[in-house]
Design an enzyme around this catalytic site. Structure first.
Site, mmCIF file in Angstrom:
data_model
loop_
_atom_site.group_PDB
_atom_site.id
_atom_site.type_symbol
_atom_site.label_atom_id
_atom_site.label_comp_id
_atom_site.label_asym_id
_atom_site.label_seq_id
_atom_site.Cartn_x
_atom_site.Cartn_y
_atom_site.Cartn_z
ATOM 1 N N ARG A 167 0.795 -1.115 -0.026
ATOM 2 C CA ARG A 167 -0.015 0.026 0.008
ATOM 3 C C ARG A 167 0.869 1.318 0.052
ATOM 4 O O ARG A 167 1.808 1.336 0.719
ATOM 5 C CB ARG A 167 -1.015 -0.009 1.216
ATOM 6 N N LYS A 221 5.990 3.542 0.439
ATOM 7 C CA LYS A 221 5.098 1.949 -0.132
ATOM 8 C C LYS A 221 5.584 1.049 1.234
ATOM 9 O O LYS A 221 6.624 1.078 1.396
ATOM 10 C CB LYS A 221 5.712 1.883 -1.451
ATOM 11 N N ASP A 235 8.469 -5.357 -14.981
ATOM 12 C CA ASP A 235 7.085 -5.322 -14.676
ATOM 13 C C ASP A 235 6.729 -3.818 -15.225
ATOM 14 O O ASP A 235 5.908 -2.926 -14.717
ATOM 15 C CB ASP A 235 6.727 -5.119 -13.164
#
Length: 684
Positions: free
Chosen positions: A377, A393, A490
């Site tokens: 999160r 984070k 990613d």
């Protein structure tokens, strides 16, 4: 009245006027002497420290109480200028040549975090003071996107640049450059100074927080511009760092102003000038180092001092307050408990205390939540001392060995410096949790801009093109321009964040892998996001720069089409790449373009970008371009290969299409890539 009486009366009237003029001349002479400006010429001055009245200041520039010129402060994305008030007559009006001139100054860069500087500073010769219309960040407060590089600027700048910016052809993130009318340097070299004793140049870190001296000398007879730099403890080296043959007559106007310009970008940095001298037709006067104002004291955190203070406080508390208060303190300390292990000392990445981040985010409340992903999160925060906005984070990482490897990757990633990569400021670790601290991106993720129906405005075509190009530039830096190869693993819209100027920055390096140039990547388990994973990765388990290129190709199609990589069509999953390819084959390519653009785009540009996306997402790794070739396509330095009208040979990614094209030759594997001069993206 006689003639003699009239003359006497007239003389009595003139005497007060003459006395008044004498007093004004005396006052003018005194001002000239006090400000260090010669009474007979304005082409020489010396400042061993500054006073507010001596310089023209704008932006966030200021003179500190002890006489420092501070160009930038704790305000992000602002610029500061400090100019000598009196214009200089730099040209010989009889022949149009620029006079010989010399200047030297002492500067220092004090970043908020060690070795992480803002965008640097520059000494400038300009037709005007204040450089109206200039932008901060990568433009150093000198130019903007419209006038950068224009010959009508008539600007000479010596840049001390602490950020790598591929857009301007920077050589690294720690260099000195000679700029003519724009930020693409005519000549540049890594910051260093020549040592006679060893006969070579020693490296200098511009963000070392130590004062350094710069000498700039222009010779009219030789048309030679020399730039020399060294620590203030070292005399002027015998060899300059830069020696450039250049005739400044076409750049310099008859009358010019000289001064300093700086911008901190998104990283809080203070740029200081301690002293400055200038002379026309001669050597600039030496600065008096003992008279220069002192820099602010460095703010170092001492863990030992902190520990002693807390232990002493604990003893006092134990003696003076009740047992319940002691229990409260113990609970409070447990709340912020963290462990620093020996192996972490090997990594120089800045480590925040958990308490700092807890206070910065006001306790990680839901109202400060920016987003939730598969790896944690993200919360918005603000560092109390500097007021820097950050994104924190929180990631659960229970394995001790896994955490060690993870922090090792963080340490490597934190050294990456590129304007299209989200900057990692540091980390914190507490029990089984790792907290990553990033620069805050005010416009959020690209994913939200593409798919959130509540967004007030949609992204324009020019904004999308700018984002695609920015991410491509960042990937090229990761793959080829850094000291190691970084495979991101990613790449997707949700990992591209947008700053205040809608520049796309690639973030989230939690899955990235690093390896040396020339070595083979190791086989690992397959990670990534479904829809972006290259087909060979599921077979070999080897993540490479080519698998990153595949994901980037899917990302391009996603940005142009405004659709996710896996689409629902008649209760079936359809890959975005296949859909675009079929549309190309059927001659209905406009149907794939995001309808929210409303036709506000150039079809030729859109088709070119779609071609690049299909080329990158080719299932055959050898058919994919490198990121350098992608940048050359975007810049117009390479032409794209010819694509058959039916779209065959562009890409395949599903079994049905593989059978359909099984007898087709993959035309892009052997495509001929040749140079062209036209730039299809001119103006971006």
């Amino acid at each position: 009245m006689s003639t003699s009486d009239a003359e006497f009366e007239l003389l009595n009237k003139k005497i007060p006027i003459l006395l008044h003029m004498e007093r004004k001349l005396s006052l003018l002479l005194m001002v000239c002497l006090l400000t260090g400006i010669s009474a007979t010429t304005y082409d020489e001055f010396t400042y061993n420290g500054f006073q507010r009245s001596e310089l023209y200041l704008d932006g966030v520039a200021e003179i500190t109480p002890n006489g420092l010129l501070r160009l930038t402060n704790a305000t992000r994305n602002q610029q500061g200028h400090g100019f000598h008030k009196v214009p200089l007559h730099l040209k010989n009006t009889s022949d149009g040549n620029v006079y010989t001139f010399s200047t030297c100054f002492v500067f220092a860069v004090l970043p908020e975090y060690s070795d992480v500087g803002g965008d640097g500073l520059a000494l400038v010769l300009s037709p005007t003071r204040g450089l109206p219309g200039a932008l901060p960040k990568q433009y150093l407060g000198l130019f903007n996107s419209t006038n950068n590089g224009n010959s009508s600027n008539h600007v000479l700048a010596i840049e001390l640049d602490t950020v790598y910016n591929r857009e301007f052809g920077d050589i690294d993130s720690n260099h000195v450059g000679i700029d003519i009318n724009g930020l693409r340097s005519k000549d540049a070299a890594p910051a260093s100074y020549f040592t006679e004793k060893i006969g070579k140049f020693n490296n200098l870190s511009l963000t070392s927080e130590e004062p350094m001296q710069v000498w700039i000398d222009y010779s009219n007879p030789e048309k030679q511009l020399n730039v020399t730099i060294s620590p203030i403890s070292v005399p002027k080296p015998s060899r300059p760092l830069l020696s450039s043959s250049i005739n400044l007559s076409s750049v310099i106007l008859d009358t010019m102003y000289t001064g300093f310009s700086s911008s901190p970008g998104s990283i809080l940095t203070s740029h200081y000038v301690l002293g400055w001298s200038f002379k026309m037709n001669g050597q600039a006067p030496a600065l008096n180092m003992s008279s220069l104002p002192s820099l602010p004291l460095k703010k170092h955190r001492s863990k030992l001092t902190s520990l002693i203070v807390w232990l002493s406080l604990g003893v006092v508390v134990f003696i003076t307050i009740t047992a319940s208060s002691i229990a409260y303190i113990i609970r409070r300390k447990a709340r912020y408990a963290e462990v620093l292990e020996e192996w972490e000392l090997e990594n120089r990445t800045h480590r925040f205390s958990y308490k700092e981040l807890f206070k910065a985010t006001k306790g990680f409340p839901e109202k400060n939540l920016l987003g939730v992903g598969g790896f944690g999160r993200v919360y918005k925060g603000e560092l109390p001392t500097s007021k820097t906005e950050i994104a924190v984070k929180r990631i659960s990482h229970d394995s001790k060995q896994g955490t060690r490897e993870f922090v090792g990757e963080i340490a490597s990633s934190s050294e990456l410096r590129h304007r299209n990569l989200v900057h990692l400021l540091g980390y914190s670790r507490r029990k089984g949790e790792v907290l990553l601290v990033y620069e805050f991106m005010p416009n959020g993720s690209l994913d939200k801009r593409l798919y959130d129906a509540n967004m007030p405005t949609t992204l324009s075509w020019s904004q999308r093109l700018k984002i695609i190009r920015g991410v491509a530039s960042g990937l090229l830096y990761l793959h080829e321009d850094w000291e190691q190869i970084v495979v991101h693993r990613d790449i997707k819209a949700s990992n591209v964040l947008l700053d205040s100027e809608m520049n796309g920055k690639l973030g989230d390096f939690g899955l990235s892998k690093l390896y040396d140039h020339g070595s083979d990547p190791q086989i690992t388990h397959v990670v990534g996001t479904f829809g972006y994973i290259a087909p060979e990765l599921t077979k070999t388990g080897r993540a490479t720069t080519s698998t990153d290129v595949f994901a980037f190709g899917v990302f391009i199609l996603e940005v142009v089409c405004g659709r996710r990589p896996i689409m629902q069509q008649e209760s079936l999953d359809l890959h975005l790449v296949d859909w675009v390819r079929r549309s190309w084959r059927n001659g209905v390519i406009p149907e794939v373009i995001d309808a929210r653009l409303g036709g506000d785009y150039h079809l030729g540009e859109v088709e070119m970008i779609l071609k690049i996306g299909l080329l990158c997402s080719n299932p055959v790794p050898a058919a994919r371009p490198t990121m350098r070739q992608v940048m050359q396509f975007l810049d117009g330095h390479l032409s794209l290969p010819q694509v058959p009208n039916d779209g065959r040979g562009i890409t395949i990614s599903s079994p049905e299409l593989a059978e359909e094209l099984e007898e087709s030759e993959v035309s892009l594997v052997n495509c001929s890539i040749h140079r062209q001069r036209a730039n299809p993206l001119e103006g971006f």
